[in-house]
Scaffold this active site. Sequence first.
Site, PDB file in Angstrom:
ATOM      1  N   ARG A  55      20.669  -0.191 108.917  1.00 22.72           N
ATOM      2  CA  ARG A  55      21.044  -1.419 108.223  1.00 22.72           C
ATOM      3  C   ARG A  55      19.826  -2.333 108.175  1.00 22.72           C
ATOM      4  O   ARG A  55      19.476  -2.962 109.172  1.00 22.72           O
ATOM      5  CB  ARG A  55      22.209  -2.112 108.937  1.00 22.72           C
ATOM      6  CG  ARG A  55      22.584  -3.440 108.297  1.00 22.72           C
ATOM      7  CD  ARG A  55      23.931  -3.956 108.751  1.00 22.72           C
ATOM      8  NE  ARG A  55      23.965  -4.322 110.171  1.00 22.72           N
ATOM      9  CZ  ARG A  55      24.959  -5.010 110.733  1.00 22.72           C
ATOM     10  NH1 ARG A  55      26.005  -5.387 109.994  1.00 22.72           N
ATOM     11  NH2 ARG A  55      24.927  -5.293 112.013  1.00 22.72           N
TER      12      ARG A  55
ATOM     13  N   ASP B 277      26.758 -11.112 118.878  1.00 18.14           N
ATOM     14  CA  ASP B 277      25.502 -11.088 118.147  1.00 18.14           C
ATOM     15  C   ASP B 277      25.503 -12.240 117.146  1.00 18.14           C
ATOM     16  O   ASP B 277      26.345 -13.141 117.227  1.00 18.14           O
ATOM     17  CB  ASP B 277      25.293  -9.733 117.460  1.00 18.14           C
ATOM     18  CG  ASP B 277      26.430  -9.370 116.498  1.00 18.14           C
ATOM     19  OD1 ASP B 277      27.170 -10.275 116.053  1.00 18.14           O
ATOM     20  OD2 ASP B 277      26.583  -8.182 116.175  1.00 18.14           O
TER      21      ASP B 277
END
Length: 466
Positions: free
Chosen positions: A121, A387
Amino acid sequence: MPVDSLTPPDLLRPAAYGLAEALHAALADVWTGVDAPGSLDTSGVAPDYRAAPVPDDLRPGRAEMIVEASDLPALRAALTSGADAVVIDFDDTFSPTRTNVAGVYAALPEWLAADVPLLARPRALYAPQPGLTFAGQPARGALCDLAALLTARPGRVPHLYLPKLESATQARAWATALRVSEAYLGLNPGTLRVCLQIETLPGLLHMDALLSELRQWAFGLNAGRWDYVFSLVKTTGATRRVPFPPRSQLGMDVDAMQAYAQTLVDVCQLRGAQAVGGTAAVSPDPLNPAPALDAVRADKAREAAQGFQGAWAGLPELLDAVREGLAAPAPTSPPTAPVTLERLLALPDPGSLPTAEVRDTLGLALDVFGAWFTGRGVITRNGRIEDTATAELARALLWQWVRVGAALDDGTVFDRAAYRSLRRALRPDDAPEATLLDHVVLADVAPAYVPLEAHRLNLTERIFHD
């Protein structure tokens, strides 16, 4: 040359630099449209089309292990963890310090030699690569990541997840990047394979058009629930008169979230694409892991019943639970209500917010942003893996709660003064994470993305590149 001594152009090997240069040249004129906010207008209609074939190495029912790109020990462990595929992440779990970027770019040949299906990603299109320019214009992290990933090991290219998509313009930019990359590398058109992450409200409303724009390469759609709720809050929070619910009340059992998952799967089934579910992001208690693992199984069984064929695990010990849940769909009734914008926006009024949860929301944002500035993109906190996706949601909730003056269960009101008092009890004013959080929470309009705001405040240049 030691990683820390690298100058910005040296972040990229010659082959990667050449491709990055070609990508920036091809996209030089599109950034104004790419950077524009996504629209909530749903009047457009996608043409009839079919998605690209699913890669042979990505079997249904798979548990993908997502790993922060710069966490080299975790990457090595993931490659031997028994995961059905490994996702190398430059986005939500990645802190793009110069050392981290250079280190992971240098390590890519090792990762791409692994005998396991690989996906990566790259950063979202909005994200800059500080200190690097092409033709006098700031470099984009996404294009640098793409160039590094596709040139690191000739003959081996990973599949890709494309994050934070909001508009057909952004999808067309990615299509151009993929087309240019294939031509530059001598690959047949359509060789690369991508899965689109549906993690914004505009992206959800336009996902059929996004998939259509990328149909030569795109085999699936992925549900990123916390990024999606973050987008929902920042996009519609200015007009909502009551507080959004806290994170604990935003599970997938909420009807608006069920509608989100339902419409994603519906588009996949219509277009022959694969639906990939969300991340199992709990950290089981080593002394009593059963409750956390049972919760993962139940969540993935629900996704399987909806039509999802894969999902992510944030830790190796969650892989079996993810697979087991996907293999045993939960009993379910067919959806009866159509998906409308009104249904998607119909998150309940939580009433008075728990003061402890507001404090925890603020603490979460500060903890993640503080770690991010030190080069760590993911932390474990209170039994969960956190995150920038969850921190973005936290700061957007704080912004909206301050905006409406949310009532707290201790009888007080969460206004600007209450926010500042609580934040100062947790961090001093001169802490970079405090500066950043104040900036995004007290803004009149919710800023788009925290990494971009940190760049605009010169925090990344001052801290990442000292």
